[in-house]
Design a protein around this motif. Structure first.
Motif, mmCIF file in Angstrom:
data_model
loop_
_atom_site.group_PDB
_atom_site.id
_atom_site.type_symbol
_atom_site.label_atom_id
_atom_site.label_comp_id
_atom_site.label_asym_id
_atom_site.label_seq_id
_atom_site.Cartn_x
_atom_site.Cartn_y
_atom_site.Cartn_z
ATOM 1 N N ILE A 429 -17.376 19.632 24.800
ATOM 2 C CA ILE A 429 -16.913 20.982 24.481
ATOM 3 C C ILE A 429 -17.622 21.978 25.391
ATOM 4 C CG2 ILE A 429 -16.771 22.750 22.702
ATOM 5 C CD1 ILE A 429 -16.588 20.521 20.653
ATOM 6 N N PHE A 430 -16.816 22.868 25.989
ATOM 7 C CA PHE A 430 -17.320 23.894 26.894
ATOM 8 C C PHE A 430 -17.044 25.266 26.289
ATOM 9 C CE2 PHE A 430 -16.837 20.178 29.456
ATOM 10 C CZ PHE A 430 -17.761 20.279 30.477
ATOM 11 N N LYS A 431 -18.001 26.146 26.499
ATOM 12 C CA LYS A 431 -17.872 27.524 26.047
ATOM 13 C C LYS A 431 -17.389 28.390 27.208
ATOM 14 C CE LYS A 431 -20.554 31.101 23.622
ATOM 15 N NZ LYS A 431 -21.891 31.407 23.049
ATOM 16 N N LEU A 432 -16.455 29.282 26.914
ATOM 17 C CA LEU A 432 -15.875 30.134 27.953
ATOM 18 C C LEU A 432 -16.255 31.587 27.702
ATOM 19 C CD1 LEU A 432 -12.239 28.675 27.865
ATOM 20 C CD2 LEU A 432 -14.113 27.940 29.333
ATOM 21 N N LYS A 433 -16.734 32.237 28.726
ATOM 22 C CA LYS A 433 -16.904 33.680 28.673
ATOM 23 C C LYS A 433 -15.680 34.291 29.326
ATOM 24 C CE LYS A 433 -19.905 37.546 29.949
ATOM 25 N NZ LYS A 433 -21.131 37.971 30.689
ATOM 26 N N LEU A 434 -14.852 34.945 28.521
ATOM 27 C CA LEU A 434 -13.574 35.464 28.994
ATOM 28 C C LEU A 434 -13.668 36.964 29.252
ATOM 29 C CD1 LEU A 434 -11.314 33.639 26.386
ATOM 30 C CD2 LEU A 434 -11.800 32.909 28.725
ATOM 31 N N PRO A 435 -13.023 37.443 30.292
ATOM 32 C CA PRO A 435 -13.020 38.890 30.528
ATOM 33 C C PRO A 435 -12.207 39.598 29.457
ATOM 34 C CG PRO A 435 -11.516 37.788 32.020
ATOM 35 C CD PRO A 435 -12.254 36.704 31.300
ATOM 36 N N ALA A 436 -12.580 40.815 29.170
ATOM 37 C CA ALA A 436 -11.824 41.606 28.197
ATOM 38 C C ALA A 436 -10.388 41.771 28.680
ATOM 39 C CB ALA A 436 -12.481 42.969 28.000
ATOM 40 N N CYS A 437 -9.469 41.666 27.736
ATOM 41 C CA CYS A 437 -8.047 41.748 28.093
ATOM 42 C C CYS A 437 -7.462 43.094 27.700
ATOM 43 C CB CYS A 437 -7.285 40.607 27.399
ATOM 44 S SG CYS A 437 -5.762 40.135 28.241
ATOM 45 N N ASN A 438 -8.311 44.087 27.416
ATOM 46 C CA ASN A 438 -7.846 45.417 27.043
ATOM 47 C C ASN A 438 -7.827 46.324 28.270
ATOM 48 O OD1 ASN A 438 -7.631 44.748 24.316
ATOM 49 N ND2 ASN A 438 -9.815 45.108 24.011
ATOM 50 N N ILE A 439 -6.744 47.018 28.456
ATOM 51 C CA ILE A 439 -6.549 47.873 29.633
ATOM 52 C C ILE A 439 -6.089 49.242 29.156
ATOM 53 C CG2 ILE A 439 -5.250 48.122 31.801
ATOM 54 C CD1 ILE A 439 -4.837 45.043 31.616
ATOM 55 N N ASN A 440 -6.502 50.278 29.858
ATOM 56 C CA ASN A 440 -6.032 51.624 29.571
ATOM 57 C C ASN A 440 -4.908 51.982 30.529
ATOM 58 O OD1 ASN A 440 -6.489 54.847 30.316
ATOM 59 N ND2 ASN A 440 -6.470 54.358 28.140
ATOM 60 N N LEU A 441 -3.747 52.276 29.970
ATOM 61 C CA LEU A 441 -2.610 52.730 30.761
ATOM 62 C C LEU A 441 -2.546 54.244 30.672
ATOM 63 C CD1 LEU A 441 0.057 52.455 32.353
ATOM 64 C CD2 LEU A 441 1.207 52.104 30.157
ATOM 65 N N GLU A 442 -2.614 54.905 31.830
ATOM 66 C CA GLU A 442 -2.545 56.365 31.890
ATOM 67 C C GLU A 442 -1.231 56.770 32.542
ATOM 68 O OE1 GLU A 442 -5.849 59.556 32.883
ATOM 69 O OE2 GLU A 442 -4.975 58.787 34.733
ATOM 70 N N ALA A 443 -0.358 57.416 31.772
ATOM 71 C CA ALA A 443 0.918 57.910 32.293
ATOM 72 C C ALA A 443 0.806 59.408 32.536
ATOM 73 C CB ALA A 443 2.037 57.616 31.310
ATOM 74 N N LEU A 444 1.172 59.831 33.745
ATOM 75 C CA LEU A 444 1.106 61.243 34.124
ATOM 76 C C LEU A 444 2.514 61.751 34.394
ATOM 77 C CD1 LEU A 444 -1.866 60.943 36.651
ATOM 78 C CD2 LEU A 444 -1.977 61.622 34.239
ATOM 79 N N VAL A 445 2.876 62.886 33.789
ATOM 80 C CA VAL A 445 4.239 63.417 33.881
ATOM 81 C C VAL A 445 4.236 64.678 34.742
ATOM 82 C CG1 VAL A 445 6.254 64.196 32.586
ATOM 83 C CG2 VAL A 445 4.710 62.498 31.583
ATOM 84 N N TYR A 446 5.185 64.704 35.707
ATOM 85 C CA TYR A 446 5.284 65.834 36.646
ATOM 86 C C TYR A 446 6.728 66.303 36.747
ATOM 87 C CZ TYR A 446 0.689 64.167 38.202
ATOM 88 O OH TYR A 446 -0.626 63.761 38.250
ATOM 89 N N ASN A 447 6.871 67.570 37.200
ATOM 90 C CA ASN A 447 8.185 68.092 37.549
ATOM 91 C C ASN A 447 8.643 67.450 38.857
ATOM 92 O OD1 ASN A 447 10.058 70.016 39.050
ATOM 93 N ND2 ASN A 447 10.006 70.973 37.019
ATOM 94 N N PHE A 448 9.867 66.949 38.867
ATOM 95 C CA PHE A 448 10.368 66.215 40.025
ATOM 96 C C PHE A 448 10.375 67.071 41.295
ATOM 97 C CE2 PHE A 448 13.833 64.934 42.820
ATOM 98 C CZ PHE A 448 13.578 63.586 43.002
ATOM 99 N N TYR A 449 10.773 68.333 41.162
ATOM 100 C CA TYR A 449 10.926 69.172 42.348
ATOM 101 C C TYR A 449 9.613 69.834 42.771
ATOM 102 C CZ TYR A 449 15.919 68.601 41.571
ATOM 103 O OH TYR A 449 17.164 68.072 41.401
ATOM 104 N N SER A 450 8.872 70.407 41.821
ATOM 105 C CA SER A 450 7.655 71.137 42.176
ATOM 106 C C SER A 450 6.430 70.235 42.277
ATOM 107 C CB SER A 450 7.383 72.226 41.141
ATOM 108 O OG SER A 450 7.052 71.644 39.892
ATOM 109 N N LYS A 451 6.522 69.037 41.706
ATOM 110 C CA LYS A 451 5.400 68.089 41.632
ATOM 111 C C LYS A 451 4.233 68.637 40.821
ATOM 112 C CE LYS A 451 7.517 65.123 44.275
ATOM 113 N NZ LYS A 451 8.790 65.837 44.424
ATOM 114 N N LYS A 452 4.492 69.667 40.004
ATOM 115 C CA LYS A 452 3.464 70.232 39.147
ATOM 116 C C LYS A 452 3.426 69.481 37.821
ATOM 117 C CE LYS A 452 3.592 74.931 41.033
ATOM 118 N NZ LYS A 452 3.819 76.366 40.718
ATOM 119 N N GLU A 453 2.279 69.584 37.147
ATOM 120 C CA GLU A 453 2.144 68.938 35.848
ATOM 121 C C GLU A 453 3.183 69.479 34.879
ATOM 122 O OE1 GLU A 453 -1.834 69.601 34.593
ATOM 123 O OE2 GLU A 453 -2.732 68.327 36.136
#
Length: 804
Positions: A429-453
């Motif tokens: 039997i072998f023990k495994l140290k596994l990397p965390a599988c949690n990720i932060n997804l950051e979605a950023l929304v902009y105006n298509f024409y002005s590229k402003k927030e």
């Protein structure tokens, strides 16, 4: 002197004879061990036989086979190499194939490829199945070489210390209640005496990797049997396990058992699972209990060689209901292969099943694979890669509650050998140290024409791998940043929306463990100015209809209030709308029935979109008006075509018999295809009574229209159930229509008579008798079904179906 030579000759003869007898006994013992699948002892015997005859090709082959089956792959490869250049190697055409296997499982992939290619070139056409496997394994070796160049560096694999591991196989790790549970084959079988000795398995537990203790009392099972594979429910109140009997020195046959567990962790009396789980004559093993799907169904996975699978060993499961009943076993056909698939483990948090298989391209031996549960089927199997997998057998993968700690059993390099000289056996039997599988997804929304927030948008996250799962919706007023916690190795879709803008969508794969900690996606919303043009018309005449009140409802954004416009002098109404949204428009006008239309605005729409709304006079919207009669009413047992009775007189008498009809309907229910015992009561309310109420509403509107000078011709159709002769039923239909006409004459003390006499209102009949009655309605007077079924009752009617 002569006597001396005679002595020498006799001595040599006896020595040769003794050696021959000794060799025969060794070979006989080797064959016996092979037949009992005691490969270690067989290897020892043939190794000893080779000391007598070092060039005997049969002994070399037997030694090679025994060593390979025992797991002494290095020694087996040496024997196969020797046999390959032997002058009698043509007696063993599969030598190069097995040489490839032994090199492959040792991770010597280039040598394995060479051996497989020799086998294919020299023996093509002799054994198509082995040629196909050799071809597949060449691809597997080439794939494995690439995997070795790209290991998951964040995963660390460490063998558990001696004491936990032994010189025998240690396997089936599990982690429950901060305790580490596993099975070990280290216990001598004291029930029966075998030469060489046999060993049996039992369950051990330990905390903090200290010295393990045996969980099961000696008397829990019969001596000489094996107990292994502990899997607990989430409350730690019951445990599933296997009890196995030895079929020989190698094979075992197992059944599944369950036992209650008390608060101290003590196992109670064992119960064997039903025969449809433990199918007689087969092995059922490696239980794993978990909770899967959106409903968290209690599910017991297991492995079996029963019929109905795809390979020798397949993964199956049975669902357990709330009172402990087991469903019929279901084969995991989406993931099983035509080779062995074993050791299932379901990780609830990631909705992923891990298992080991020989049926895919792999590193060699058993490899660990994973597949997502997609709420109604299994996804594509993925190899877990290096270092979880090696060229040896890697089985019993599991992840603890900590998510970053896992375990597996393997006979890879670094395992403890039963015999240091042969470097063979066993699972550790072998023990495994596994990397965390949690990720932060950051979605950023902009105006298509002005590229402003762009603030005040809504961002929705969908798990593509779980299409039935509820999406996560975030909406903020003062920021364009939307953060989601997601899992690795998943496919997601995010959609950003905002009223007045076209939504933007992005798909993403969250990567392997440790590949990402943050993923950023930018979404750009393009504003659109789209007009909706609504035109209103009269449905009968097709003429434009002015002065209609039109209301627009946004069905996608309930926070937007409905917009209502009444255009007095035009049939045109205009609104501002948002692309991609679904709308409903309604039209209201006095003396007309409401009209409604639903539609979705295309996301790429520009300019003006036109929809037409058609309204119909209220009196027309009431059609058809269906009026129902009691059996042979009005005026039973006559051939008369007219009656003095009005429909109201027949209606109240008929409606008062509701309980009588219900009683008889219940009597005949066993003989008809009835959906509910309340069907007749429902017919009286929704059919008979609603029809009468609708008729009175129809007469009220008719009188108002006639006062305004409108002219109408009303057509009435009559029906009858097929109980009497056709001529009789035709006259009965006439009487029923006539009772409707009488209702027109008597309505409000004859207020409609003047319109009838003047021709402003014309009443016309279309008797149909029983000609249109559907097949299957009884016409036998003695048969209650001819009167008291809903189907027969519906045929005794008159309908106002047309107005001109």
């Amino acid at each position: 002197m002569k006597s001396f030579y005679i002595f020498i000759i006799i001595f040599l003869f006896n020595s040769i004879q003794s050696n021959c007898q000794s060799l025969e006994r060794i070979v006989e013992a080797g064959e016996k061990s092979l037949s009992s699948k005691n490969y270690y002892d067989a290897y020892s015997k043939y190794k000893e036989a080779l000391e007598f005859e070092p060039t005997n090709a049969i002994f070399i082959n037997k030694a090679a086979e025994s060593a390979r089956l025992f797991g002494a792959y290095k020694i087996a490869a040496n024997y196969y190499d020797t046999l390959l250049v032997h002058e009698n190697n043509n007696q063993f055409p599969q030598t190069s194939y097995w040489l490839g296997q032994t090199h492959q499982i040792q991770g010597d992939y280039q040598k394995a490829i060479t051996a497989y290619k020799i086998f294919i070139s020299e023996h093509s056409g002799e054994d198509p199945s082995l040629i196909a496997i050799a071809t597949k394994e060449i691809k597997a070796c080439e794939w494995a070489i690439q995997q070795l160049q790209n290991p998951v560096s964040a995963i660390k694999v460490v063998r558990l210390p001696e004491g936990i591991n032994s010189t025998f196989s240690d396997f089936a790790p599990a982690f429950w209640k901060e305790q580490f549970w596993y099975s070990s084959l280290r216990f001598e079988n004291t029930k029966e005496i075998y030469i060489p000795k046999r060993y049996v398995a039992s369950v051990l537990s330990t905390k903090n990797e200290t010295s393990p203790v045996k969980v099961i009392d000696e008397n829990y099972i019969d001596r000489g049997l094996n107990i292994a594979h502990s899997s607990f429910n989430k409350d730690f109140t019951k445990v599933y396990f296997t009890i196995c009997e030895d079929l020989n020195d190698y094979d075992k046959r197992c059944d599944l058992f369950v036992s209650p567990v008390d608060k101290n962790g003590t196992w109670g009396s064992k119960t064997k699972l039903p025969d449809y789980i433990n199918k007689p004559g087969t092995t059922t093993t490696q239980p794993h209990l978990n909770y899967i799907g959106l409903e968290n169904k209690e599910t017991l996975f297991f492995v079996s060689d029963r019929s109905g699978g795809k390979g020798q060993l397949d993964i199956w499961y049975t669902e357990i209901d709330k009172i402990g009943n087991y469903s019929e076993p279901i084969n995991c056909a989406d993931l099983n292969t035509n080779q062995d698939d074993i050791t299932p483990f379901f990780h609830t948090k990631s909705n992923t099943l891990y298992y080991s298989s020989k049926g895919h391209l792999g590193m060699g031996g058993y490899d660990v694979y994973s597949t997502h549960y997609l709420d109604d089927h299994w996804g594509t199997a993925k190899n877990s890669g290096v270092p979880i997998n090696s060229s040896f057998d890697d089985v019993y993968f599991m992840i603890s509650d900590l998510d970053t700690i896992g375990f597996l059993a393997s006979n890879r390099t670094g395992s403890q050998f039963l015999d240091d000289a042969s470097e063979a056996c066993c699972l550790d039997i072998f023990k495994l140290k596994l990397p965390a599988c949690n990720i932060n997804l950051e979605a950023l929304v902009y105006n298509f024409y002005s590229k402003k927030e762009l603030y005040n948008a809504t961002v929705t996250l969908y798990d593509i791998d779980r299409p039935l799962a509820k999406p996560i919706v975030l909406s903020y007023e003062q920021t364009n940043k939307y953060n989601f916690d997601i899992l690795c190795d998943r496919n997601y879709k995010i959609i950003a929306t905002k009223p007045g803008y076209i939504p933007d969508t992005a798909n993403l794969y969250s990567g392997k463990p440790s590949e990402f900690t943050i993923i950023t996606k930018k979404l750009f919303l393009k504003p659109k100015d789209v007009k909706l043009e609504v035109l209103t018309f009269h449905k009968i005449t097709g003429d434009s209809l002015n002065n209609v009140t039109v209301t627009l409802y946004d069905l996608d954004d309930r926070t937007i209030p409905p917009i209502t416009i009444t255009n007095l002098n035009s049939n045109l109404t205009q609104f501002n709308i948002i692309p991609c949204h679904t709308y409903k428009i309604t039209g209201l006008k006095k003396e007309f029935s409401p009209a409604e239309l639903k539609f979705t605005i295309d996301c790429n729409s520009v300019g003006t979109i036109t929809h037409k709304l058609y309204l119909i006079d209220t009196i027309f919207s009431l059609l058809p008006v269906s009026l129902y009669f009691d059996n042979d009413r009005p005026d039973p047992s006559t051939l008369a075509e007219i009656t003095k009775l009005s429909y109201s007189q027949t209606y109240f008498q008929y409606y008062s018999k509701k309980e009588e009809y219900q009683t008889n309907y219940i009597k005949i229910q066993p003989f008809i295809n009835a959906s509910s015992p309340n069907d007749m009561l429902e017919f009286f309310e929704k059919g008979i009574k609603n029809g009468y109420d609708r008729f009175n509403e129809f007469l009220l509107i008719l009188e108002k229209d006639l006062r305004k000078g409108k002219k109408y011709e009303i057509f009435v159709k009559g029906y009858a159930s097929p109980l009497a002769k056709r001529e009789y039923n035709l006259n009965l239909s006439h009487r029923r229509i006539h009772s409707i006409f009488n209702e027109f004459y008597k309505y409000r003390s004859g207020t409609l008579i003047k319109y009838i006499n003047s021709g402003q209102l014309k009443l016309s009949e279309k008797p149909f008798g029983e000609n249109t009655a559907p097949n299957g309605i009884s016409d036998n007077k003695q048969d209650l079904r001819s009167i008291f079924t809903v189907e027969a009752s519906k045929e005794r009617r008159v309908e106002i179906v047309e107005i001109k």
